[in-house]
Design a protein around this motif. Sequence first.
Motif: not given
Length: 172
Positions: A90-93, A112-116, A143-150, A152-156
């Motif tokens: 969950g850390q942002y860099e 790193p793998k599995n990072s967003i 390859f997995e793209l994300f929406t803002q809502n997806e 924000l639920e996990q990383y508000s």
Amino acid sequence: MNHQPEYWISKLDLASHPEGGYYKSTYQSTEQITDRELSVQYNGNRLLYTSIYFLLKSEDVSHFHRLKSDELWYFHAGSALTIHVIHENGQYEEIKLGLNLENGEVPQYLVPKNSIFGSSVMEQNTFSLVGCMVSPGFAFEDFELFTQNELLEQYSEHEEIIRKLAYETLPV
């Protein structure tokens, strides 16, 4: 020799990428690695590595996405590129990819793998040309793209950057 982005897009025959920006596959290993040799489930064999050119204009972003593999980024031309990473914990860099070492830039970086992650060009009216090598090799099913809502639920706590780099709705 700091050409405009259209020069590089044309000369390197780059195409639009679903995450944003432009790309072209440049290398694929001839060797494969089997699914049972890998620590992550890939649904079959993967090439040992793949590599692309990737160009991002300052008015565009590379939207937040995730890969099952490590991705090594190399700076080639233009202005510095910022890679935005939300690590598995969950850390942002923010990483500045470029050649101005005195300004904290680095010429290569491993996501790193599995990072967003996603990327942006900080300087206006310019672009960044980079290379990206993925190992085990890139496949769109990893390859997995994300929406803002997806996100924000996990990383508000990272709302500002999520709103800048995640799609409101996924492109069709």
